[in-house]
Design an enzyme around this catalytic site. Structure first.
Site, PDB file in Angstrom:
ATOM      1  N   ARG A  25       0.842  -1.206   0.000  1.00  0.00           N
ATOM      2  CA  ARG A  25       0.000   0.000   0.000  1.00  0.00           C
ATOM      3  C   ARG A  25       0.873   1.251   0.000  1.00  0.00           C
ATOM      4  NH1 ARG A  25      -4.063  -0.436   4.775  1.00  0.00           N
ATOM      5  NH2 ARG A  25      -5.105   1.381   3.894  1.00  0.00           N
TER       6      ARG A  25
ATOM      7  N   ASN B 181      -7.679   9.205   7.775  1.00  0.00           N
ATOM      8  CA  ASN B 181      -6.831   8.575   6.760  1.00  0.00           C
ATOM      9  C   ASN B 181      -5.374   8.539   7.188  1.00  0.00           C
ATOM     10  OD1 ASN B 181      -9.176   8.452   5.339  1.00  0.00           O
ATOM     11  ND2 ASN B 181      -8.727  10.174   3.998  1.00  0.00           N
TER      12      ASN B 181
ATOM     13  N   ASP C  96      -2.931   8.251   4.783  1.00  0.00           N
ATOM     14  CA  ASP C  96      -2.180   8.420   3.538  1.00  0.00           C
ATOM     15  C   ASP C  96      -1.324   9.689   3.478  1.00  0.00           C
ATOM     16  OD1 ASP C  96      -4.087  10.477   2.925  1.00  0.00           O
ATOM     17  OD2 ASP C  96      -5.373   9.037   1.895  1.00  0.00           O
TER      18      ASP C  96
ATOM     19  N   HIS D  12      -6.232   7.996  13.090  1.00  0.00           N
ATOM     20  CA  HIS D  12      -5.908   6.570  12.945  1.00  0.00           C
ATOM     21  C   HIS D  12      -4.447   6.341  12.596  1.00  0.00           C
ATOM     22  CE1 HIS D  12     -10.451   5.518  12.242  1.00  0.00           C
ATOM     23  NE2 HIS D  12     -10.156   5.711  13.511  1.00  0.00           N
TER      24      HIS D  12
ATOM     25  N   CYS E 235      13.092  -3.054  15.601  1.00  0.00           N
ATOM     26  CA  CYS E 235      13.271  -1.813  16.356  1.00  0.00           C
ATOM     27  C   CYS E 235      14.747  -1.690  16.767  1.00  0.00           C
ATOM     28  CB  CYS E 235      12.372  -1.831  17.592  1.00  0.00           C
ATOM     29  SG  CYS E 235      12.611  -0.407  18.653  1.00  0.00           S
TER      30      CYS E 235
ATOM     31  N   CYS F 141      14.850  -1.867  20.858  1.00  0.00           N
ATOM     32  CA  CYS F 141      14.594  -3.071  21.661  1.00  0.00           C
ATOM     33  C   CYS F 141      14.598  -4.367  20.861  1.00  0.00           C
ATOM     34  CB  CYS F 141      13.277  -2.933  22.426  1.00  0.00           C
ATOM     35  SG  CYS F 141      11.834  -2.928  21.348  1.00  0.00           S
TER      36      CYS F 141
ATOM     37  N   ASN G 296     -20.886  13.456   0.491  1.00  0.00           N
ATOM     38  CA  ASN G 296     -20.774  12.008   0.274  1.00  0.00           C
ATOM     39  C   ASN G 296     -21.713  11.631  -0.876  1.00  0.00           C
ATOM     40  OD1 ASN G 296     -20.812   9.083   0.652  1.00  0.00           O
ATOM     41  ND2 ASN G 296     -20.084   9.471   2.733  1.00  0.00           N
TER      42      ASN G 296
ATOM     43  N   ALA H  26     -16.351  14.158  -3.511  1.00  0.00           N
ATOM     44  CA  ALA H  26     -15.654  15.278  -2.878  1.00  0.00           C
ATOM     45  C   ALA H  26     -14.878  16.120  -3.890  1.00  0.00           C
ATOM     46  CB  ALA H  26     -14.709  14.750  -1.799  1.00  0.00           C
TER      47      ALA H  26
HETATM   48  C1  BJW Z   1     -16.882   9.289  -1.167  1.00  0.00           C
HETATM   49  C2  BJW Z   1     -16.295   9.170  -2.384  1.00  0.00           C
HETATM   50  C3  BJW Z   1     -15.915  10.352  -2.985  1.00  0.00           C
HETATM   51  C4  BJW Z   1     -16.745   7.125  -1.698  1.00  0.00           C
HETATM   52  N1  BJW Z   1     -16.159  11.490  -2.376  1.00  0.00           N
HETATM   53  N2  BJW Z   1     -17.134  10.377  -0.494  1.00  0.00           N
HETATM   54  C5  BJW Z   1     -19.153   1.423  19.487  1.00  0.00           C
HETATM   55  C6  BJW Z   1     -20.047   0.518  18.965  1.00  0.00           C
HETATM   56  C7  BJW Z   1     -19.618  -0.612  18.296  1.00  0.00           C
HETATM   57  C8  BJW Z   1     -18.266  -0.868  18.107  1.00  0.00           C
HETATM   58  C9  BJW Z   1     -17.386   0.028  18.621  1.00  0.00           C
HETATM   59  C10 BJW Z   1     -17.813   1.140  19.305  1.00  0.00           C
HETATM   60  N3  BJW Z   1     -16.719   1.849  19.696  1.00  0.00           N
HETATM   61  C11 BJW Z   1     -15.618   1.203  19.266  1.00  0.00           C
HETATM   62  C12 BJW Z   1     -15.991   0.077  18.601  1.00  0.00           C
HETATM   63  C13 BJW Z   1     -15.091  -0.917  17.973  1.00  0.00           C
HETATM   64  C14 BJW Z   1     -14.497  -0.482  16.663  1.00  0.00           C
HETATM   65  C15 BJW Z   1     -15.597  -0.115  15.696  1.00  0.00           C
HETATM   66  O1  BJW Z   1     -15.903   1.032  15.446  1.00  0.00           O
HETATM   67  N4  BJW Z   1     -16.180  -1.137  15.066  1.00  0.00           N
HETATM   68  C16 BJW Z   1     -17.225  -0.970  14.067  1.00  0.00           C
HETATM   69  C17 BJW Z   1     -17.150  -2.136  13.116  1.00  0.00           C
HETATM   70  C18 BJW Z   1     -18.546  -0.812  14.731  1.00  0.00           C
HETATM   71  N5  BJW Z   1     -13.578   0.625  16.855  1.00  0.00           N
HETATM   72  C19 BJW Z   1     -12.318   0.427  17.222  1.00  0.00           C
HETATM   73  O2  BJW Z   1     -11.875  -0.686  17.452  1.00  0.00           O
HETATM   74  C20 BJW Z   1     -11.449   1.670  17.366  1.00  0.00           C
HETATM   75  N6  BJW Z   1     -10.802   1.652  18.645  1.00  0.00           N
HETATM   76  C21 BJW Z   1     -11.461   1.813  19.786  1.00  0.00           C
HETATM   77  O3  BJW Z   1     -12.658   1.965  19.833  1.00  0.00           O
HETATM   78  O4  BJW Z   1     -10.649   1.812  20.911  1.00  0.00           O
HETATM   79  C22 BJW Z   1     -11.270   1.697  22.184  1.00  0.00           C
HETATM   80  C23 BJW Z   1     -11.349   0.228  22.496  1.00  0.00           C
HETATM   81  C24 BJW Z   1     -10.194  -0.389  22.885  1.00  0.00           C
HETATM   82  C25 BJW Z   1     -10.248  -1.734  23.210  1.00  0.00           C
HETATM   83  C26 BJW Z   1     -11.441  -2.443  23.064  1.00  0.00           C
HETATM   84  C27 BJW Z   1     -12.575  -1.786  22.606  1.00  0.00           C
HETATM   85  C28 BJW Z   1     -12.529  -0.427  22.308  1.00  0.00           C
HETATM   86  C29 BJW Z   1     -10.324   1.650  16.350  1.00  0.00           C
HETATM   87  C30 BJW Z   1     -10.809   1.763  14.953  1.00  0.00           C
HETATM   88  C31 BJW Z   1      -9.613   1.649  14.005  1.00  0.00           C
HETATM   89  C32 BJW Z   1     -10.018   1.697  12.534  1.00  0.00           C
HETATM   90  N7  BJW Z   1      -8.884   1.367  11.742  1.00  0.00           N
HETATM   91  C33 BJW Z   1      -9.007   1.440  10.280  1.00  0.00           C
HETATM   92  C34 BJW Z   1      -7.709   0.918   9.635  1.00  0.00           C
HETATM   93  C35 BJW Z   1      -6.592   1.947   9.730  1.00  0.00           C
HETATM   94  C36 BJW Z   1      -5.330   1.464   9.121  1.00  0.00           C
HETATM   95  C37 BJW Z   1      -5.387   1.202   7.642  1.00  0.00           C
HETATM   96  O5  BJW Z   1      -5.825   2.056   6.855  1.00  0.00           O
HETATM   97  O6  BJW Z   1      -4.951   0.143   7.249  1.00  0.00           O
HETATM   98  O7  BJW Z   1      -9.267   2.798   9.894  1.00  0.00           O
HETATM   99  S1  BJW Z   1     -10.410   0.524   9.653  1.00  0.00           S
HETATM  100  C38 BJW Z   1     -10.844   1.725   8.440  1.00  0.00           C
HETATM  101  O8  BJW Z   1     -12.125   2.296   8.778  1.00  0.00           O
HETATM  102  C39 BJW Z   1      -9.811   2.853   8.562  1.00  0.00           C
HETATM  103  C40 BJW Z   1     -10.692   4.060   8.386  1.00  0.00           C
HETATM  104  O9  BJW Z   1     -10.056   5.203   8.891  1.00  0.00           O
HETATM  105  C41 BJW Z   1     -11.952   3.678   9.112  1.00  0.00           C
HETATM  106  C42 BJW Z   1     -13.158   4.469   8.707  1.00  0.00           C
HETATM  107  O10 BJW Z   1     -13.482   4.245   7.373  1.00  0.00           O
HETATM  108  P1  BJW Z   1     -14.018   5.443   6.450  1.00  0.00           P
HETATM  109  O11 BJW Z   1     -12.970   6.456   6.312  1.00  0.00           O
HETATM  110  O12 BJW Z   1     -15.339   5.894   6.938  1.00  0.00           O
HETATM  111  O13 BJW Z   1     -14.121   4.694   5.036  1.00  0.00           O
HETATM  112  P2  BJW Z   1     -15.286   3.768   4.471  1.00  0.00           P
HETATM  113  O14 BJW Z   1     -14.714   2.958   3.387  1.00  0.00           O
HETATM  114  O15 BJW Z   1     -15.989   3.061   5.538  1.00  0.00           O
HETATM  115  O16 BJW Z   1     -16.319   4.792   3.838  1.00  0.00           O
HETATM  116  C43 BJW Z   1     -15.974   5.603   2.745  1.00  0.00           C
HETATM  117  C44 BJW Z   1     -17.087   6.621   2.527  1.00  0.00           C
HETATM  118  O17 BJW Z   1     -16.691   7.485   1.468  1.00  0.00           O
HETATM  119  C45 BJW Z   1     -18.423   5.999   2.115  1.00  0.00           C
HETATM  120  O18 BJW Z   1     -19.469   6.599   2.858  1.00  0.00           O
HETATM  121  C46 BJW Z   1     -18.556   6.371   0.637  1.00  0.00           C
HETATM  122  O19 BJW Z   1     -19.902   6.581   0.234  1.00  0.00           O
HETATM  123  C47 BJW Z   1     -17.775   7.654   0.579  1.00  0.00           C
HETATM  124  N8  BJW Z   1     -17.172   7.954  -0.720  1.00  0.00           N
HETATM  125  N9  BJW Z   1     -16.238   7.815  -2.715  1.00  0.00           N
HETATM  126  C48 BJW Z   1     -16.759  11.497  -1.144  1.00  0.00           C
HETATM  127  N10 BJW Z   1     -15.334  10.339  -4.193  1.00  0.00           N
END
Ligand code: BJW
Length: 248
Positions: free
Chosen positions: A70, A102, A104, A119, A148, A151, A214, A232
């Site tokens: 990536r 993001n 990136d 993130h 690392c 360590c 969106n 966007a």
């Molecule tokens: C356009 C377009 C164009 C298309 N123009 N728009 C409460 C309830 C339930 C679960 C949880 C909760 N709180 C926490 C959780 C757990 C979990 C979670 O949320 N799970 C869900 C499945 C519900 N969250 C976590 O685990 C987070 N940590 C946390 O809560 O810590 C506390 C904790 C600790 C210990 C135990 C429990 C809790 C961490 C979340 C980490 C997310 N990581 C990622 C990967 C990052 C690294 C990588 O890139 O490899 O982050 S996952 C991925 O999703 C990435 C993104 O930042 C993130 C969000 O995605 P995003 O940006 O919204 O993208 P998409 O693809 O989902 O949507 C794209 C949108 O764009 C769409 O709407 C399209 O329509 C639109 N679009 N083209 C404008 N041209």
């Protein structure tokens, strides 16, 4: 593209603006989103393997190499018109904050400063054992997973995986910006991932005018004051033109 008068006025008068971005803002740069449509990342790669500590511990090489691929592809891509408009807004208005999910670095590449990265970032690595932080070596052409230097444990990208806590200082700062902004613009976020998805609601509850950009509806539609349906890279330049009456 036509915009309601209120949106234009709110943006002209706003002294504090937050741009909050998700994967959709980089989609037109060629970076796939995570969970919308057949080309999205989690359609092809299991997040339990590639975005969790458990997955990393089971197969660190596979995860490291996936991020390496990536990283390589991001090098060949560039910010798009949406990133550029956001950067220009930061130049034009004094208090404009960019909060992104993001990894990136495209906001910075487009010229934005003080970007709050919720993130993490592919610009950094950290070690698995102790979290020692290290700038990712962009000149290292080897796919081999480094250790690392402090360590000796394995390095991983400094990004936030599922179940991991977001960087506390970044999240706290983001929340403060949400409490204090006049306009909050949510761009390209599915609103599925927490706690980041709380931020637009926090801003709205604090009295901010909420705009969503969106092409698809999200849970935020009902709360947003204005939903701009579209990509966007098309909506933001048109919005800039309508607000400032000049092309970027
Ligand atoms: C356009 C377009 C164009 C298309 N123009 N728009 C409460 C309830 C339930 C679960 C949880 C909760 N709180 C926490 C959780 C757990 C979990 C979670 O949320 N799970 C869900 C499945 C519900 N969250 C976590 O685990 C987070 N940590 C946390 O809560 O810590 C506390 C904790 C600790 C210990 C135990 C429990 C809790 C961490 C979340 C980490 C997310 N990581 C990622 C990967 C990052 C690294 C990588 O890139 O490899 O982050 S996952 C991925 O999703 C990435 C993104 O930042 C993130 C969000 O995605 P995003 O940006 O919204 O993208 P998409 O693809 O989902 O949507 C794209 C949108 O764009 C769409 O709407 C399209 O329509 C639109 N679009 N083209 C404008 N041209």
């Amino acid at each position: 593209m036509k915009f309601e008068r209120t949106v234009i006025e709110k943006l002209r008068q706003a002294q504090r603006i937050v741009f909050f971005t998700g994967a959709g803002v980089s989609q037109e740069s060629g970076i796939p989103t995570f969970r919308d449509g057949p080309t999205s990342i989690w359609q092809h790669f299991d997040p339990e393997i590639y975005a969790s500590v458990t997955g990393f511990d089971k197969n660190p090489t596979e995860v490291w190499e996936w991020y390496w691929d990536r990283r390589q592809s991001f090098k060949t891509l560039n910010p798009n018109a949406a990133h550029n408009v956001i950067s220009a807004w930061q130049e034009k208005v004094q208090h404009v904050t960019v909060i992104t999910q993001n990894i990136d670095g495209f906001h910075q590449k487009a010229g934005s400063h003080s970007v709050i990265e919720l993130h993490g970032s592919l610009a950094m690595d950290k070690c698995r054992a102790n979290g020692h932080s290290i700038v990712h070596d962009v000149n290292n052409s080897s796919k081999l997973q480094p250790m690392c230097i402090e360590c000796g444990s394995l390095l991983r990208p400094d990004v936030v995986w599922f179940g991991e806590t977001l960087p506390i200082a970044a999240y706290d700062q983001a929340e403060i910006m949400c409490f204090n902004c006049d306009v909050f613009i949510c761009i390209g976020c599915s609103m599925d991932i927490y706690p980041a998805a709380n931020l637009p609601y926090t801003a709205s509850a604090s009295g901010s005018y909420l705009i969503q950009v969106n092409p698809n509806p999200t849970d935020l539609n009902e709360v947003a004051n204005c939903n701009l349906l579209g990509n966007a890279g098309e909506v933001l330049p048109a919005l800039w033109q309508a607000v400032w009456e000049v092309d970027l």
